[in-house]
Motif scaffolding. Structure first.
Motif, PDB file in Angstrom:
ATOM      1  N   THR A  88       0.826  -1.212   0.000  1.00 23.61           N
ATOM      2  CA  THR A  88       0.000   0.000   0.000  1.00 23.61           C
ATOM      3  C   THR A  88       0.860   1.262   0.000  1.00 23.61           C
ATOM      4  N   MET A  89       1.836   1.307   0.897  1.00 24.32           N
ATOM      5  CA  MET A  89       2.652   2.517   1.021  1.00 24.32           C
ATOM      6  C   MET A  89       3.527   2.740  -0.215  1.00 24.32           C
ATOM      7  N   ASN A  90       4.130   1.681  -0.751  1.00 24.09           N
ATOM      8  CA  ASN A  90       4.984   1.858  -1.927  1.00 24.09           C
ATOM      9  C   ASN A  90       4.168   2.141  -3.183  1.00 24.09           C
ATOM     10  N   LEU A  91       2.972   1.554  -3.300  1.00 21.28           N
ATOM     11  CA  LEU A  91       2.106   1.900  -4.433  1.00 21.28           C
ATOM     12  C   LEU A  91       1.661   3.355  -4.352  1.00 21.28           C
ATOM     13  N   THR A  92       1.426   3.842  -3.158  1.00 23.31           N
ATOM     14  CA  THR A  92       1.059   5.249  -2.985  1.00 23.31           C
ATOM     15  C   THR A  92       2.218   6.149  -3.398  1.00 23.31           C
ATOM     16  N   LEU A  93       3.426   5.784  -3.003  1.00 22.50           N
ATOM     17  CA  LEU A  93       4.617   6.537  -3.424  1.00 22.50           C
ATOM     18  C   LEU A  93       4.749   6.523  -4.951  1.00 22.50           C
ATOM     19  N   LEU A  94       4.547   5.369  -5.562  1.00 25.67           N
ATOM     20  CA  LEU A  94       4.608   5.286  -7.026  1.00 25.67           C
ATOM     21  C   LEU A  94       3.513   6.125  -7.683  1.00 25.67           C
ATOM     22  N   MET A  95       2.347   6.163  -7.067  1.00 27.50           N
ATOM     23  CA  MET A  95       1.271   7.011  -7.601  1.00 27.50           C
ATOM     24  C   MET A  95       1.660   8.482  -7.549  1.00 27.50           C
ATOM     25  N   GLN A  96       2.312   8.900  -6.471  1.00 29.36           N
ATOM     26  CA  GLN A  96       2.749  10.295  -6.379  1.00 29.36           C
ATOM     27  C   GLN A  96       3.728  10.624  -7.506  1.00 29.36           C
ATOM     28  N   ILE A  97       4.639   9.699  -7.778  1.00 30.81           N
ATOM     29  CA  ILE A  97       5.608   9.899  -8.868  1.00 30.81           C
ATOM     30  C   ILE A  97       4.890   9.930 -10.209  1.00 30.81           C
ATOM     31  N   ALA A  98       3.947   9.005 -10.413  1.00 30.92           N
ATOM     32  CA  ALA A  98       3.209   8.942 -11.676  1.00 30.92           C
ATOM     33  C   ALA A  98       2.364  10.192 -11.894  1.00 30.92           C
ATOM     34  N   ILE A  99       1.684  10.654 -10.861  1.00 31.38           N
ATOM     35  CA  ILE A  99       0.854  11.861 -10.975  1.00 31.38           C
ATOM     36  C   ILE A  99       1.724  13.060 -11.351  1.00 31.38           C
ATOM     37  N   ALA A 100       2.859  13.199 -10.696  1.00 35.03           N
ATOM     38  CA  ALA A 100       3.763  14.311 -11.011  1.00 35.03           C
ATOM     39  C   ALA A 100       4.246  14.224 -12.458  1.00 35.03           C
ATOM     40  N   THR A 101       4.605  13.027 -12.880  1.00 36.12           N
ATOM     41  CA  THR A 101       5.111  12.849 -14.242  1.00 36.12           C
ATOM     42  C   THR A 101       4.029  13.137 -15.279  1.00 36.12           C
ATOM     43  N   ILE A 102       2.865  12.550 -15.101  1.00 37.40           N
ATOM     44  CA  ILE A 102       1.778  12.705 -16.077  1.00 37.40           C
ATOM     45  C   ILE A 102       1.322  14.153 -16.177  1.00 37.40           C
ATOM     46  N   THR A 103       1.109  14.806 -15.049  1.00 36.07           N
ATOM     47  CA  THR A 103       0.615  16.189 -15.106  1.00 36.07           C
ATOM     48  C   THR A 103       1.671  17.149 -15.638  1.00 36.07           C
ATOM     49  N   THR A 104       2.929  16.897 -15.323  1.00 36.45           N
ATOM     50  CA  THR A 104       3.996  17.761 -15.847  1.00 36.45           C
ATOM     51  C   THR A 104       4.136  17.586 -17.356  1.00 36.45           C
ATOM     52  N   LEU A 105       4.095  16.335 -17.822  1.00 37.79           N
ATOM     53  CA  LEU A 105       4.228  16.093 -19.262  1.00 37.79           C
ATOM     54  C   LEU A 105       2.988  16.541 -20.033  1.00 37.79           C
ATOM     55  N   ALA A 106       1.849  16.612 -19.360  1.00 40.28           N
ATOM     56  CA  ALA A 106       0.630  17.082 -20.022  1.00 40.28           C
ATOM     57  C   ALA A 106       0.732  18.562 -20.376  1.00 40.28           C
ATOM     58  N   ARG A 107       1.469  19.303 -19.574  1.00 40.14           N
ATOM     59  CA  ARG A 107       1.636  20.748 -19.794  1.00 40.14           C
ATOM     60  C   ARG A 107       3.112  21.123 -19.624  1.00 40.14           C
ATOM     61  N   PRO A 108       3.969  20.751 -20.595  1.00 40.79           N
ATOM     62  CA  PRO A 108       5.407  21.021 -20.438  1.00 40.79           C
ATOM     63  C   PRO A 108       5.787  22.495 -20.572  1.00 40.79           C
ATOM     64  N   ASN A 109       4.877  23.302 -21.123  1.00 42.77           N
ATOM     65  CA  ASN A 109       5.155  24.719 -21.308  1.00 42.77           C
ATOM     66  C   ASN A 109       4.170  25.564 -20.531  1.00 42.77           C
ATOM     67  N   GLY A 110       4.594  26.757 -20.185  1.00 43.48           N
ATOM     68  CA  GLY A 110       3.719  27.695 -19.490  1.00 43.48           C
ATOM     69  C   GLY A 110       2.602  28.173 -20.400  1.00 43.48           C
ATOM     70  N   PRO A 111       1.598  28.874 -19.839  1.00 38.46           N
ATOM     71  CA  PRO A 111       0.458  29.337 -20.636  1.00 38.46           C
ATOM     72  C   PRO A 111       0.854  30.247 -21.800  1.00 38.46           C
ATOM     73  N   GLU A 112       1.930  30.975 -21.632  1.00 38.11           N
ATOM     74  CA  GLU A 112       2.373  31.870 -22.712  1.00 38.11           C
ATOM     75  C   GLU A 112       3.321  31.182 -23.678  1.00 38.11           C
ATOM     76  N   GLY A 113       3.530  29.860 -23.499  1.00 41.22           N
ATOM     77  CA  GLY A 113       4.361  29.078 -24.409  1.00 41.22           C
ATOM     78  C   GLY A 113       5.814  28.950 -24.008  1.00 41.22           C
ATOM     79  N   SER A 114       6.228  29.600 -22.935  1.00 44.61           N
ATOM     80  CA  SER A 114       7.619  29.479 -22.506  1.00 44.61           C
ATOM     81  C   SER A 114       7.866  28.083 -21.919  1.00 44.61           C
ATOM     82  N   PRO A 115       9.088  27.569 -22.062  1.00 41.17           N
ATOM     83  CA  PRO A 115       9.358  26.229 -21.539  1.00 41.17           C
ATOM     84  C   PRO A 115       9.249  26.184 -20.020  1.00 41.17           C
ATOM     85  N   GLY A 116       8.766  25.071 -19.516  1.00 42.06           N
ATOM     86  CA  GLY A 116       8.621  24.901 -18.077  1.00 42.06           C
ATOM     87  C   GLY A 116       7.212  25.223 -17.626  1.00 42.06           C
ATOM     88  N   SER A 117       6.814  24.559 -16.571  1.00 42.15           N
ATOM     89  CA  SER A 117       5.459  24.731 -16.074  1.00 42.15           C
ATOM     90  C   SER A 117       5.464  24.645 -14.558  1.00 42.15           C
TER      91      SER A 117
END
Length: 163
Positions: A88-117
């Motif tokens: 349970t605890m390690n799957l939760t840790l993996l979920m935190q990593i996955a959520i961070a990865t997925i949401t960051t890759l979903a929006r790799p650029n800022g709203p004005e198009g600059s790199p980074g989010s």
């Protein structure tokens, strides 16, 4: 509810909060949504740092009489931790990593198009998982007794006087 259950439930609940706010920030991607996601991630990171240091302090106290390794403490490896807790605890840790990865890759650029989010701040959240893993293990793990205890203060003084 037992204290060990409380740690597990807190990990699950806080991971759910991270998932909802990070998904909201990635989907809406307005300035307000990004603030919600970033502030939530920073608060969870701060909680994680505090809990990590707390778990380390508890583990150091226990390590005087028990054999505790870093992998047992923060990755919950070995026989000291029951399998359901480890899973349970390690799957939760993996979920935190996955959520961070997925949401960051979903929006790799800022709203004005600059790199980074601002969503990249989510990569700090797994500190929460490591900290709560450590707190559970340090507080409830069943570690082996040390076979050779460290010398006492008296023994150290005696050796210093004779050396």
């Amino acid at each position: 509810m037992a204290a060990d259950d409380l740690i597990i439930r807190a990990n699950l609940a806080l991971t759910a909060v991270f998932a909802v706010t990070a998904a909201y920030a990635a989907a809406v991607f307005s300035t307000a949504a990004q603030w919600v996601g970033a502030v939530t991630a920073m608060v969870l990171f701060a909680i994680g740092v505090f809990v990590f240091l707390w778990s380390y302090w508890i583990a150091v106290q226990r390590s005087r009489t028990e054999e505790i390794s870093v992998t047992q403490l923060y990755l919950l490896m070995g026989d000291a931790i029951p399998s359901p807790v480890r899973r349970t605890m390690n799957l939760t840790l993996l979920m935190q990593i996955a959520i961070a990865t997925i949401t960051t890759l979903a929006r790799p650029n800022g709203p004005e198009g600059s790199p980074g989010s601002s969503l990249a701040v989510g990569f700090l959240v797994p500190m929460l998982g490591f900290g709560l893993n450590g707190l559970w293990a340090a507080s409830h793990g069943n570690f082996a007794t040390r076979t050779k205890l460290p010398p006492s203060t008296t023994e150290i003084r005696q050796n210093a006087d004779h050396g």
